[in-house]
Design an enzyme around this catalytic site. Structure first.
Site, PDB file in Angstrom:
ATOM      1  CB  CYS A  63      -0.907  -0.018   1.233  1.00 21.84           C
ATOM      2  SG  CYS A  63      -1.841   1.499   1.461  1.00 21.84           S
ATOM      3  CB  CYS A  98      -2.167   5.440   0.870  1.00 23.65           C
ATOM      4  SG  CYS A  98      -2.524   5.544  -0.888  1.00 23.65           S
ATOM      5  CB  CYS A 117      -2.574  -3.787  -3.003  1.00 29.77           C
ATOM      6  SG  CYS A 117      -4.151  -3.280  -3.731  1.00 29.77           S
ATOM      7  CB  CYS A 128      -9.599   0.700  -0.265  1.00 26.84           C
ATOM      8  SG  CYS A 128      -8.114   1.073  -1.223  1.00 26.84           S
TER       9      CYS A 128
END
Length: 135
Positions: A76, A78, A95, A106
């Site tokens: 991920c 983020c 992911c 998410c």
């Protein structure tokens, strides 16, 4: 990321980690193409949708591709990690992450449920639109 790879060729043609788009014959990292295809397939399979702001979708997919190239898994992009290699080994944030698989949550806003105010009706994205958004 993509600018480094666009039009990159080896003496024998495309780098083994590249693919060509049909539209512009630009050379795209294979990881970016793979993450694009994965995202479309996963959205359709889970009945989730991409963000109404397509630049969010493009940047997240680019981040997944970067991590796939760097760490061998689509970690991920983020979240902050003290040790990305360790996180990849743990697989929790690869992911689709555990919260996405278990609860359709998410953090990146890549896969949104239909009732999410930021969800579009789109479950498909093509590589050309990703390249356009990140360039």
């Amino acid at each position: 990321f993509i600018n480094h790879f666009i039009n990159k060729k080896t003496s024998r043609g495309l780098d083994k980690n590249m693919t060509e788009t049909n539209k512009d014959k630009k050379h795209i990292p294979a990881s970016l193409d793979a993450m694009c295809r994965f995202s479309t397939t996963y959205a359709q399979r889970t009945n989730t949708f991409f963000c109404i702001d397509s630049s969010v979708t493009a940047v997240v997919i680019e981040g997944l591709a970067r991590h796939k190239d760097t760490y061998g898994a689509p970690l991920c992009p983020c979240r902050h990690y003290d040790d990305k290699k360790l996180e990849v080994e743990n697989a929790y944030w690869n992911c689709p992450c555990v919260p996405m698989r278990e609860r359709k949550e998410c953090h990146c806003m890549l896969f949104l449920t239909e009732d999410n105010e930021f969800a579009s009706q789109n479950q498909d994205i093509n590589i050309e639109s990703i390249v356009d958004q990140i360039n």
